[in-house]
Design a protein around this motif. Structure first.
Motif, PDB file in Angstrom:
ATOM      1  N   LYS A   1      -1.803  11.155   7.840  1.00 26.44           N
ATOM      2  CA  LYS A   1      -0.821  10.736   8.845  1.00 26.44           C
ATOM      3  C   LYS A   1      -0.806  11.802   9.931  1.00 26.44           C
ATOM      4  O   LYS A   1      -0.729  12.986   9.623  1.00 26.44           O
ATOM      5  CB  LYS A   1       0.566  10.597   8.211  1.00 26.44           C
ATOM      6  CG  LYS A   1       1.632  10.157   9.187  1.00 26.44           C
ATOM      7  CD  LYS A   1       2.960   9.997   8.465  1.00 26.44           C
ATOM      8  CE  LYS A   1       4.048   9.575   9.431  1.00 26.44           C
ATOM      9  NZ  LYS A   1       5.338   9.458   8.752  1.00 26.44           N
TER      10      LYS A   1
ATOM     11  N   ASN B   1      -6.391  10.985  -0.224  1.00 28.10           N
ATOM     12  CA  ASN B   1      -7.164   9.885   0.346  1.00 28.10           C
ATOM     13  C   ASN B   1      -6.474   9.176   1.499  1.00 28.10           C
ATOM     14  O   ASN B   1      -6.880   8.078   1.881  1.00 28.10           O
ATOM     15  CB  ASN B   1      -7.508   8.871  -0.755  1.00 28.10           C
ATOM     16  CG  ASN B   1      -8.429   9.448  -1.784  1.00 28.10           C
ATOM     17  OD1 ASN B   1      -9.340  10.197  -1.461  1.00 28.10           O
ATOM     18  ND2 ASN B   1      -8.206   9.130  -3.044  1.00 28.10           N
ATOM     19  N   TRP B   2      -5.418   9.750   2.047  1.00 30.26           N
ATOM     20  CA  TRP B   2      -4.792   9.175   3.239  1.00 30.26           C
ATOM     21  C   TRP B   2      -4.216  10.280   4.098  1.00 30.26           C
ATOM     22  O   TRP B   2      -3.917  11.365   3.627  1.00 30.26           O
ATOM     23  CB  TRP B   2      -3.763   8.110   2.897  1.00 30.26           C
ATOM     24  CG  TRP B   2      -2.505   8.571   2.226  1.00 30.26           C
ATOM     25  CD1 TRP B   2      -2.329   8.791   0.894  1.00 30.26           C
ATOM     26  CD2 TRP B   2      -1.246   8.878   2.828  1.00 30.26           C
ATOM     27  NE1 TRP B   2      -1.047   9.207   0.643  1.00 30.26           N
ATOM     28  CE2 TRP B   2      -0.356   9.267   1.807  1.00 30.26           C
ATOM     29  CE3 TRP B   2      -0.783   8.850   4.144  1.00 30.26           C
ATOM     30  CZ2 TRP B   2       0.966   9.623   2.054  1.00 30.26           C
ATOM     31  CZ3 TRP B   2       0.533   9.209   4.382  1.00 30.26           C
ATOM     32  CH2 TRP B   2       1.392   9.591   3.352  1.00 30.26           C
TER      33      TRP B   2
ATOM     34  N   THR C   1      -2.935   4.803  -3.329  1.00 35.05           N
ATOM     35  CA  THR C   1      -3.909   5.766  -2.834  1.00 35.05           C
ATOM     36  C   THR C   1      -3.358   7.162  -3.042  1.00 35.05           C
ATOM     37  O   THR C   1      -2.234   7.455  -2.643  1.00 35.05           O
ATOM     38  CB  THR C   1      -4.175   5.526  -1.331  1.00 35.05           C
ATOM     39  OG1 THR C   1      -4.645   4.190  -1.165  1.00 35.05           O
ATOM     40  CG2 THR C   1      -5.192   6.491  -0.794  1.00 35.05           C
TER      41      THR C   1
ATOM     42  N   GLN D   1       0.865  -1.173   0.000  1.00 33.30           N
ATOM     43  CA  GLN D   1       0.000   0.000   0.000  1.00 33.30           C
ATOM     44  C   GLN D   1       0.899   1.219   0.000  1.00 33.30           C
ATOM     45  O   GLN D   1       1.787   1.345   0.848  1.00 33.30           O
ATOM     46  CB  GLN D   1      -0.906  -0.008   1.227  1.00 33.30           C
ATOM     47  CG  GLN D   1      -1.883  -1.168   1.205  1.00 33.30           C
ATOM     48  CD  GLN D   1      -2.755  -1.193   2.424  1.00 33.30           C
ATOM     49  OE1 GLN D   1      -2.267  -1.252   3.537  1.00 33.30           O
ATOM     50  NE2 GLN D   1      -4.062  -1.133   2.204  1.00 33.30           N
TER      51      GLN D   1
END
Length: 61
Positions: free
Chosen positions: A52, A49-50, A45, A7
Motif C-alpha cells: 500500500k 505479498n501486498w 494474502t 480479499q
C-alpha cells in the motif's frame, strides 16, 4: 445467486465464520434469497505479498 469475494490479510477462522454469517444474513434480508444461495470466497494474502502506498504491508508499522 450472490457471490461475494473478500480479499484480505489472514484472519482467524472465528472471524471469517462471523463475517460469513453477517454477510449471508444481509443478502437474505436485502435480496430475499435463501441462505444457501449466498456464496462467499475468502482470498487471503500474507503481508509480504501486498503493498500500500509503495510499501509492503510487512514493512509497515
Amino acid at each position: 445467486m450472490p457471490i461475494v469475494t473478500i480479499q484480505q490479510s489472514p484472519r482467524s477462522v472465528e472471524m471469517k465464520r462471523e463475517l460469513a454469517n453477517k454477510i449471508t444474513e444481509a443478502f437474505v434480508q436485502a435480496y430475499e434469497v435463501p441462505p444457501e444461495a449466498v456464496q462467499i470466497f475468502f482470498s487471503e494474502t500474507n503481508h509480504e505479498n501486498w503493498a500500500k502506498g509503495g510499501e509492503l504491508a510487512i514493512d509497515r508499522k
